[in-house]
Design a protein around this motif. Sequence first.
Motif, PDB file in Angstrom:
ATOM      1  N   LEU A 176      61.316 152.336  14.472  1.00 47.82           N
ATOM      2  CA  LEU A 176      59.877 152.048  14.462  1.00 47.82           C
ATOM      3  C   LEU A 176      59.165 152.875  13.402  1.00 47.82           C
ATOM      4  O   LEU A 176      58.284 152.378  12.699  1.00 47.82           O
ATOM      5  N   SER A 177      59.560 154.116  13.277  1.00 45.65           N
ATOM      6  CA  SER A 177      58.971 154.990  12.263  1.00 45.65           C
ATOM      7  C   SER A 177      59.280 154.473  10.855  1.00 45.65           C
ATOM      8  O   SER A 177      58.398 154.416   9.990  1.00 45.65           O
ATOM      9  N   ASP A 178      60.543 154.100  10.612  1.00 48.87           N
ATOM     10  CA  ASP A 178      60.922 153.560   9.307  1.00 48.87           C
ATOM     11  C   ASP A 178      60.151 152.291   8.974  1.00 48.87           C
ATOM     12  O   ASP A 178      59.688 152.106   7.845  1.00 48.87           O
ATOM     13  N   LEU A 179      60.016 151.410   9.948  1.00 50.06           N
ATOM     14  CA  LEU A 179      59.285 150.160   9.729  1.00 50.06           C
ATOM     15  C   LEU A 179      57.807 150.423   9.445  1.00 50.06           C
ATOM     16  O   LEU A 179      57.197 149.752   8.608  1.00 50.06           O
ATOM     17  N   THR A 180      57.248 151.396  10.123  1.00 51.87           N
ATOM     18  CA  THR A 180      55.850 151.775   9.882  1.00 51.87           C
ATOM     19  C   THR A 180      55.700 152.367   8.485  1.00 51.87           C
ATOM     20  O   THR A 180      54.788 151.991   7.738  1.00 51.87           O
ATOM     21  N   ASP A 181      56.606 153.255   8.114  1.00 54.47           N
ATOM     22  CA  ASP A 181      56.562 153.873   6.784  1.00 54.47           C
ATOM     23  C   ASP A 181      56.694 152.833   5.671  1.00 54.47           C
ATOM     24  O   ASP A 181      56.114 152.998   4.595  1.00 54.47           O
ATOM     25  N   ALA A 182      57.456 151.769   5.930  1.00 54.64           N
ATOM     26  CA  ALA A 182      57.658 150.719   4.930  1.00 54.64           C
ATOM     27  C   ALA A 182      56.504 149.718   4.898  1.00 54.64           C
ATOM     28  O   ALA A 182      56.521 148.777   4.110  1.00 54.64           O
ATOM     29  N   GLY A 183      55.512 149.922   5.755  1.00 54.15           N
ATOM     30  CA  GLY A 183      54.351 149.031   5.765  1.00 54.15           C
ATOM     31  C   GLY A 183      54.587 147.719   6.490  1.00 54.15           C
ATOM     32  O   GLY A 183      53.835 146.760   6.316  1.00 54.15           O
ATOM     33  N   LEU A 184      55.609 147.676   7.332  1.00 49.59           N
ATOM     34  CA  LEU A 184      55.931 146.433   8.047  1.00 49.59           C
ATOM     35  C   LEU A 184      55.384 146.421   9.467  1.00 49.59           C
ATOM     36  O   LEU A 184      55.240 145.354  10.060  1.00 49.59           O
ATOM     37  N   LEU A 185      55.078 147.591   9.994  1.00 51.00           N
ATOM     38  CA  LEU A 185      54.466 147.702  11.325  1.00 51.00           C
ATOM     39  C   LEU A 185      53.248 148.610  11.250  1.00 51.00           C
ATOM     40  O   LEU A 185      53.188 149.504  10.403  1.00 51.00           O
ATOM     41  N   SER A 186      52.318 148.362  12.149  1.00 49.35           N
ATOM     42  CA  SER A 186      51.213 149.303  12.324  1.00 49.35           C
ATOM     43  C   SER A 186      51.377 149.929  13.712  1.00 49.35           C
ATOM     44  O   SER A 186      51.960 149.327  14.617  1.00 49.35           O
ATOM     45  N   ARG A 187      50.870 151.138  13.852  1.00 51.76           N
ATOM     46  CA  ARG A 187      51.056 151.895  15.086  1.00 51.76           C
ATOM     47  C   ARG A 187      49.691 152.357  15.580  1.00 51.76           C
ATOM     48  O   ARG A 187      48.840 152.766  14.800  1.00 51.76           O
ATOM     49  N   ARG A 188      49.533 152.301  16.886  1.00 53.17           N
ATOM     50  CA  ARG A 188      48.307 152.786  17.509  1.00 53.17           C
ATOM     51  C   ARG A 188      48.711 153.635  18.704  1.00 53.17           C
ATOM     52  O   ARG A 188      49.583 153.258  19.474  1.00 53.17           O
ATOM     53  N   LYS A 189      48.070 154.795  18.834  1.00 56.51           N
ATOM     54  CA  LYS A 189      48.364 155.686  19.961  1.00 56.51           C
ATOM     55  C   LYS A 189      47.194 155.650  20.928  1.00 56.51           C
ATOM     56  O   LYS A 189      46.036 155.743  20.532  1.00 56.51           O
ATOM     57  N   GLU A 190      47.536 155.498  22.190  1.00 57.40           N
ATOM     58  CA  GLU A 190      46.515 155.518  23.243  1.00 57.40           C
ATOM     59  C   GLU A 190      47.045 156.413  24.361  1.00 57.40           C
ATOM     60  O   GLU A 190      47.976 156.013  25.078  1.00 57.40           O
ATOM     61  N   GLY A 191      46.515 157.586  24.451  1.00 54.45           N
ATOM     62  CA  GLY A 191      47.026 158.557  25.419  1.00 54.45           C
ATOM     63  C   GLY A 191      48.453 158.938  25.045  1.00 54.45           C
ATOM     64  O   GLY A 191      48.725 159.362  23.936  1.00 54.45           O
ATOM     65  N   THR A 192      49.374 158.756  25.992  1.00 57.12           N
ATOM     66  CA  THR A 192      50.777 159.080  25.713  1.00 57.12           C
ATOM     67  C   THR A 192      51.566 157.878  25.205  1.00 57.12           C
ATOM     68  O   THR A 192      52.747 157.999  24.907  1.00 57.12           O
ATOM     69  N   TRP A 193      50.925 156.720  25.105  1.00 56.97           N
ATOM     70  CA  TRP A 193      51.625 155.489  24.730  1.00 56.97           C
ATOM     71  C   TRP A 193      51.388 155.146  23.265  1.00 56.97           C
ATOM     72  O   TRP A 193      50.301 155.338  22.740  1.00 56.97           O
ATOM     73  N   ARG A 194      52.427 154.617  22.652  1.00 55.10           N
ATOM     74  CA  ARG A 194      52.325 154.136  21.273  1.00 55.10           C
ATOM     75  C   ARG A 194      52.561 152.638  21.270  1.00 55.10           C
ATOM     76  O   ARG A 194      53.521 152.151  21.865  1.00 55.10           O
ATOM     77  N   TYR A 195      51.698 151.952  20.553  1.00 60.50           N
ATOM     78  CA  TYR A 195      51.769 150.496  20.460  1.00 60.50           C
ATOM     79  C   TYR A 195      52.054 150.098  19.014  1.00 60.50           C
ATOM     80  O   TYR A 195      51.513 150.697  18.081  1.00 60.50           O
ATOM     81  N   TYR A 196      52.868 149.073  18.861  1.00 61.84           N
ATOM     82  CA  TYR A 196      53.262 148.605  17.532  1.00 61.84           C
ATOM     83  C   TYR A 196      52.985 147.124  17.405  1.00 61.84           C
ATOM     84  O   TYR A 196      53.056 146.375  18.376  1.00 61.84           O
ATOM     85  N   ARG A 197      52.695 146.723  16.173  1.00 61.30           N
ATOM     86  CA  ARG A 197      52.537 145.308  15.847  1.00 61.30           C
ATOM     87  C   ARG A 197      52.964 145.113  14.397  1.00 61.30           C
ATOM     88  O   ARG A 197      52.957 146.048  13.608  1.00 61.30           O
ATOM     89  N   THR A 198      53.317 143.886  14.055  1.00 60.20           N
ATOM     90  CA  THR A 198      53.703 143.607  12.675  1.00 60.20           C
ATOM     91  C   THR A 198      52.459 143.576  11.794  1.00 60.20           C
ATOM     92  O   THR A 198      51.362 143.230  12.249  1.00 60.20           O
ATOM     93  N   THR A 199      52.652 143.932  10.552  1.00 53.12           N
ATOM     94  CA  THR A 199      51.570 143.810   9.569  1.00 53.12           C
ATOM     95  C   THR A 199      51.614 142.401   8.992  1.00 53.12           C
ATOM     96  O   THR A 199      52.586 141.656   9.183  1.00 53.12           O
ATOM     97  N   ALA A 200      50.573 142.057   8.266  1.00 53.86           N
ATOM     98  CA  ALA A 200      50.534 140.738   7.618  1.00 53.86           C
ATOM     99  C   ALA A 200      51.717 140.584   6.654  1.00 53.86           C
ATOM    100  O   ALA A 200      52.295 139.501   6.533  1.00 53.86           O
ATOM    101  N   ARG A 201      52.096 141.673   6.003  1.00 56.67           N
ATOM    102  CA  ARG A 201      53.233 141.608   5.066  1.00 56.67           C
ATOM    103  C   ARG A 201      54.525 141.251   5.799  1.00 56.67           C
ATOM    104  O   ARG A 201      55.294 140.409   5.362  1.00 56.67           O
ATOM    105  N   ALA A 202      54.772 141.900   6.922  1.00 56.85           N
ATOM    106  CA  ALA A 202      55.973 141.602   7.704  1.00 56.85           C
ATOM    107  C   ALA A 202      55.960 140.160   8.177  1.00 56.85           C
ATOM    108  O   ALA A 202      56.987 139.476   8.143  1.00 56.85           O
TER     109      ALA A 202
END
Length: 132
Positions: free
Chosen positions: A91-117
């Motif tokens: 997940l970290s690699d995908l985020t670093d490559a601009g393919l995922l975005s990450r959002r933190k809410e409390g102790t939880w992390r949420y991921y979604r694909t970017t428009a590029r992915a």
Amino acid sequence: MTQDTTRLRRFIADESDGCCDADVEARLDELESFTGGVPSDYATDLDALKTLGNETRYRITRLLAAAEDELCVCEITPLFDVSESAVSHALSDLTDAGLLSRRKEGTWRYYRTTARAERIVAALDATRGENE
């Protein structure tokens, strides 16, 4: 650096029943003009493609693209037969490559694909089976 044009010269001679220095130079100029289609910032493209070249990262991207919404890491991890650490690293690699975005809410992390992915996945889907 001097270019070795021996094979190019033979190719041109075979294709056109003869070859001279001007023919080789003209073809080299034409070929060089094609390099204008290579973006100067292609490193980000290579990073994205290298990142997707791993099965876990590719499958995570596909999962998130299919979900069409963000997923918590706790929803992603059970779907993969790899360690939590491996999923987190992917997940970290995908985020670093601009393919995922990450959002933190409390102790939880949420991921979604970017428009590029999403566009890359769509391009792969559109070309699947074309080589058959």
